[in-house]
Enzyme design. Sequence first.
Site, PDB file in Angstrom:
ATOM      1  N   ASN A 145     -22.007  15.748  11.531  1.00 47.65           N
ATOM      2  CA  ASN A 145     -21.993  16.133  12.836  1.00 47.65           C
ATOM      3  C   ASN A 145     -19.866  15.834  13.299  1.00 47.65           C
ATOM      4  O   ASN A 145     -19.924  16.965  14.149  1.00 47.65           O
ATOM      5  CB  ASN A 145     -22.732  15.906  13.261  1.00 47.65           C
ATOM      6  CG  ASN A 145     -24.445  16.493  13.090  1.00 47.65           C
ATOM      7  OD1 ASN A 145     -24.022  17.354  12.406  1.00 47.65           O
ATOM      8  ND2 ASN A 145     -25.079  16.330  13.543  1.00 47.65           N
TER       9      ASN A 145
ATOM     10  N   HIS B  74     -27.650   8.530  25.176  1.00 48.07           N
ATOM     11  CA  HIS B  74     -28.689   9.557  24.451  1.00 48.07           C
ATOM     12  C   HIS B  74     -29.355   9.632  23.287  1.00 48.07           C
ATOM     13  O   HIS B  74     -29.541  10.019  22.427  1.00 48.07           O
ATOM     14  CB  HIS B  74     -28.186  10.940  24.266  1.00 48.07           C
ATOM     15  CG  HIS B  74     -29.070  12.212  23.618  1.00 48.07           C
ATOM     16  ND1 HIS B  74     -30.771  12.597  24.777  1.00 48.07           N
ATOM     17  CD2 HIS B  74     -29.151  13.482  23.134  1.00 48.07           C
ATOM     18  CE1 HIS B  74     -31.058  13.573  23.959  1.00 48.07           C
ATOM     19  NE2 HIS B  74     -29.941  13.802  23.484  1.00 48.07           N
TER      20      HIS B  74
END
Length: 311
Positions: A94, A177
Amino acid sequence: MKVAVLGAAGGIGQALSLLLKTQLPAGTELALYDVAPVVPGVAVDLSHIPTDVKVEGFGKDDLAKALTGSDIVLIPAGVPRKPGMDRSDLFNINAGIVRNLVDSVADNCPEACLCIITNPVNTTVAIAAEALKAKGVYNKNKLFGVTTLDVIRAETFVGNLRDLNPANVHVPVIGGHSGTTILPLLSQVEGVEFTDEEVASLTTRIQNAGTEVVEAKAGGGSATLSMGQAAARFCLSLVSAMRGENVVEYTYVETNSDDAQFFSHPVRLGKNGVEEILPYGELSDFEQKAKESMLEGLRGDIKLGVEFVNN
């Protein structure tokens, strides 16, 4: 106003695009981009929903066209997590995807508010910042890591535990996160008291909720629907703020604090993105210890992103 979704054909992208088509203000343009050939079909499908939001799909050669004139860009593009993977395993794939998309944002709509959804967010936001700096267009007030999913999960789990309507529960969530970097401030939930055991188990559940979904889907994906809802909530808050409303959301932004270069805080949003980073208040002993023990990991995640672009 124009909103672009990059990675609109994926699980999060389709859920997010549906919610935006039905909830964005009348007259908004919604640009859907993906490398997957299905994206024009997603746009046609959504275009049949009777709202005054104009939807257009853009394939892999039309990224510049999708971005031109955008006020808000949301990036959920990337590969999802599978059982046994953690968010850092996603980094290798990613990171490059986010870098390339952000370079195109810098070239085509450098003034846009940029919302990063692609995991690992702790790292991909740092990648986005460095990529924008390299292009000379970085504005820290316009870059956001979307951590809203941690907030809505915390509100849901607290509501369920205390038999309250989760829509009326407010749980601050700070930090990062992933895993232990997610820090719900349960001591600040108004009108609700928790035992030490409840605090420990709720905190762990909120931190591991992504894994709960990945395992429940048994290899069939990760949290796409709840993430789509969380991203839509953040985007709609940003739209409201850009139209002059007073809105506060928790989001992962560049701060001037001692915690880390990027940290999720309550943020007052406005016409230019971040209007003000608000203090997160006093922490309980449990929260203070949890924060201190996770900062090194969070700073390491950020460093990984900075080095990815600069080395």
